[in-house]
Design a protein around this motif. Structure first.
Motif, mmCIF file in Angstrom:
data_model
loop_
_atom_site.group_PDB
_atom_site.id
_atom_site.type_symbol
_atom_site.label_atom_id
_atom_site.label_comp_id
_atom_site.label_asym_id
_atom_site.label_seq_id
_atom_site.Cartn_x
_atom_site.Cartn_y
_atom_site.Cartn_z
ATOM 1 N N ARG A 1 1.784 -1.681 11.901
ATOM 2 C CA ARG A 1 0.702 -2.052 12.809
ATOM 3 C C ARG A 1 1.214 -2.009 14.250
ATOM 4 O O ARG A 1 2.292 -2.545 14.542
ATOM 5 C CB ARG A 1 0.161 -3.453 12.488
ATOM 6 N N ILE B 1 3.676 -9.283 6.079
ATOM 7 C CA ILE B 1 2.507 -10.140 5.851
ATOM 8 C C ILE B 1 2.253 -10.251 4.356
ATOM 9 O O ILE B 1 2.863 -9.553 3.550
ATOM 10 C CB ILE B 1 1.243 -9.599 6.564
ATOM 11 N N SER B 2 1.338 -11.108 3.994
ATOM 12 C CA SER B 2 0.963 -11.252 2.583
ATOM 13 C C SER B 2 0.238 -9.990 2.109
ATOM 14 O O SER B 2 -0.572 -9.427 2.855
ATOM 15 C CB SER B 2 0.055 -12.465 2.414
ATOM 16 N N GLU C 1 -2.208 -9.693 0.267
ATOM 17 C CA GLU C 1 -3.658 -9.893 0.280
ATOM 18 C C GLU C 1 -4.295 -9.506 1.615
ATOM 19 O O GLU C 1 -5.492 -9.255 1.687
ATOM 20 C CB GLU C 1 -4.006 -11.362 -0.036
ATOM 21 N N GLN C 2 -3.478 -9.450 2.682
ATOM 22 C CA GLN C 2 -4.007 -9.181 4.016
ATOM 23 C C GLN C 2 -3.932 -7.706 4.408
ATOM 24 O O GLN C 2 -4.338 -7.337 5.506
ATOM 25 C CB GLN C 2 -3.238 -10.021 5.050
ATOM 26 N N ALA D 1 -5.035 -3.842 4.298
ATOM 27 C CA ALA D 1 -6.290 -3.123 4.065
ATOM 28 C C ALA D 1 -6.026 -1.728 3.502
ATOM 29 O O ALA D 1 -4.933 -1.169 3.660
ATOM 30 C CB ALA D 1 -7.072 -3.012 5.370
#
Length: 660
Positions: free
Chosen positions: A168, A175-176, A178-179, A181
């Motif tokens: 990013r 990061i997790s 789940e986050q 995309a």
């Protein structure tokens, strides 16, 4: 691509029970049960302290009663046994209060409480403490057994990555998962677990896929191929593009299936639960009758304390713990044992049903064969480079193993853009490339569009992919598959384990299907089948009501037949999402021989469950009669209840130690 190219209850439930602390979460399943979720840790010494304390106090009290006979002990005797009772009694009394609040008055908790408090009321202190102590020990045994099964199942959780390194703003940040995309790029270093499903961006790397497939040999994955969450990167630092959110990853689906497995109950388990709901109040009122009716018969000779003692004995004997602990535990153990062998049952009902199987219908490609295709020959009427360039432009739009084999064989980037690509089920692909209309698929595809070609080519025992450009045949590719190493042994063992017929269905051409069937010893086979033809064949087999049918497949084309079979078995956690979602059983290791293992585990589980039912009913019936007649004491009652429960639990645990 259809691109066949010729190819819990009123008593103890199955959750972990323990001594305090008890966390009660009362939920209603099927509207009539309470789940008592006890939060003890079987590895913690504190879990066992209440039972150890009570046992020590009980033994000292019995010693003072019968060996030392100290006078002062007679004064403190009731208080001594009350103190001994409280550590194991309070959690059960709390359960009584919780179930009363939920409107459930007749449970094993209330039976135990009435029996032990009644024993105290008539001065039978050691018996009262012993009943509750052994009940608690039974709970501890059950907790340990359930947690052993859970360890087999939840071992999958260890392969889930906790963080993802995502690109990013020009740099990688942790990061997790789940986050993250879809479409984002993540980096995985050597030795790290893959956190999400995605597409390989780096040239290649080796992966340990044991968590998903049970396969111990590393697998090399190249650029453009799929990488799944749970794999372990063992070679190089790689980058991959995320294609699925965390919740939809292959690993998350497997974990969800495992965690939901115990919610689908076997008929035997459901029957025992319903039985306990009726049986427990009947026993309570029979015990009440045992106290009151004799006074009408005996008159002045009636001794209240004698008949109350018999009624209390009757209550303890009749508690249905042995049944309602051991039966769910047996099925839970079966699911755990299967999971340890790379087999995921989506419910204990399928453990039961698989024991009745007599017909196994199997797909060919990816089930009995490896589904790893290799291009053997390319023959074209145009320039071969141009032929392959056009072909891979179309095939790159498909995820079918044959399409992947062709793209891999070409070994170059797709330089043509395919548009309006349409999958023609069971035949192949149609699309436009640089303004030309392309067809790529089997002989049926060309026949459907009235394209002339040399039909003799189709007589080969290899899979043939024909291609036509603007309505004219331009060439073909020969592709071969390989039979799995354990396929022949799997078929042999199926027959040896009570399967009366094994049938192979395939979209591949009949000559190839016949060759594979003969090699494996399968007597009944059908080739050249479209997906709807497979459904028709399976329905024909099921029309014989004596047949209990399992269908085994791995592709998206197999979803309809997986759905209508009695038991759908998906071959490989690497198989299509649709097949895994539809199936009732998932074989992670991709080995046909695991079908036999699943049948053996189902039969072993059923055998243990029947043994436990027989043991519990026989012993209880015998001791109930003796108790009502005043022959059996509270000690025999303890054995008939908790002793039988312990034996049943130990019997259920055997499933997880058996070799299949």
């Amino acid at each position: 691509m259809s691109h066949t190219h010729n190819q819990e209850d009123s008593c103890c439930n199955s959750k972990a029970h323990s001594t305090p602390p008890h966390n009660h979460s009362h939920s209603h399943e099927d509207g009539d049960e309470h789940d008592h979720d006890h939060g003890g840790d079987p590895s913690s010494f504190k879990t066992y302290l209440p039972a150890i304390f009570t046992l020590g106090m009980l033994l000292i009290g019995i010693a003072f009663d019968h060996i030392f006979k100290v006078e002062v002990f007679k004064i403190i005797r009731p208080y001594w046994y009350i103190v001994a009772y409280l550590p194991v009694g309070i959690p059960v009394l709390k359960e009584v209060w919780e179930t009363f609040k939920a409107g459930d008055f007749f449970t094993e908790f209330s039976l135990m409480s009435i029996a032990t408090i009644g024993a105290f009321a008539i001065g039978e202190y050691p018996e009262g403490v012993t009943v509750m102590l052994f009940y608690t020990i039974g709970e501890l045994f059950q907790m340990a057994a359930v947690n052993r099964a859970k360890r087999n199942i939840s071992a999958l959780l260890d392969v889930r990555a906790d963080v993802a390194s995502v690109l990013r703003n020009g740099k990688y940040e942790s990061i997790s998962p789940e986050q993250v995309a879809i479409g984002e790029t993540i980096q995985i270093k050597a030795g790290e677990k893959i956190p999400l499903d995605g597409e390989m961006l780096s040239e290649k790397s080796s992966f340990n896929t044991a968590a998903l497939t049970g396969e111990s040999n590393p697998r090399t994955i190249s650029k453009g191929e799929s990488v799944l969450a749970g794999m372990l990167n063992v070679d190089l630092v790689i980058e991959m593009k995320v294609t699925k959110v965390f919740a939809d990853s292959a690993l998350s689906r497997i974990l969800e299936m495992v965690q939901n497995a115990t919610t689908r109950k076997a008929k035997t388990e459901l029957f025992i639960r319903k039985f306990a709901k009726v049986y427990t109040p009947i026993v309570f009122f029979l015990a009440l009758a045992l106290v009151t009716i004799p006074i009408l018969i005996l008159g002045s000779e009636y001794q209240f304390q004698t008949w109350l003692y018999r009624a209390l004995v009757f209550l303890v004997i009749s508690c249905p713990c042995a049944l309602v602990i051991s039966i769910p535990l047996g099925y839970f153990g079966g699911i755990g044992a299967a999971s340890a062998h790379g087999i995921l049952f989506k419910g204990s009902n399928f453990l039961d049903l698989i024991t009745k199987l007599n017909t196994v219908v199997m797909d060919k490609t990816g089930t009995l064969t490896k589904g790893v295709f290799m291009v053997q020959k390319v023959k074209s009427n145009i320039d071969e480079v141009e032929f392959l360039s056009l072909l891979i432009a179309l095939e790159a739009k498909s995820t079918h193993p044959i399409a992947k084999a062709i793209v891999k064989y070409a070994g170059k980037d797709v330089i043509h853009a395919a548009e309006n690509v349409e999958e023609i089920s069971g035949m192949g692909l149609k699309g436009n490339v640089d303004g030309k209309q392309l067809l790529a698929g089997n002989a049926r595809l060309l026949t459907r569009f009235n394209i002339n070609f040399d039909v003799r080519i189709n007589d080969t025992d290899d899979t043939v992919v024909f291609m036509a450009v603007d309505g004219k045949y331009v060439g073909y590719v020969l592709i071969a598959d390989e039979i799995k190493e354990d396929a022949a042994d799997a078929v042999k063992q199926l027959y040896e384990n009570g399967i009366k017929q094994v049938v192979m269905l395939s979209g591949d051409k009949t000559s190839i299907v016949k060759n594979v069937a003969n090699t494996l010893g399968i007597h009944s086979f059908f080739g050249d089948l479209l997906p709807e033809d497979k459904v028709a064949r399976l329905e024909e087999i099921k029309s014989d009501k004596s047949n209990v049918v399992a269908f085994v497949g791995d592709g998206i084309n197999d979803t309809p037949v997986l759905a209508i079979s009695d038991i759908g078995i998906a071959m490989g956690a690497m198989g299509s999402d649709a097949a895994i979602e539809t199936a009732d059983v998932v074989i992670q290791t991709d080995q046909p021989s695991k079908i036999v293992t699943a049948i053996k585990i189902g039969k072993a589980t059923r055998k243990v469950v029947i043994q436990n039912i027989t043991l519990a009913f026989t012993v209880k019936a015998l001791v109930l009669i003796l108790g009502a007649g005043g022959i059996a004491t509270m000690w025999e009652a303890v054995f008939a209840d908790v002793g039988v429960a312990l034996l049943a639990i130990l019997n259920a645990v055997r499933i997880q130690k058996m070799k299949f």
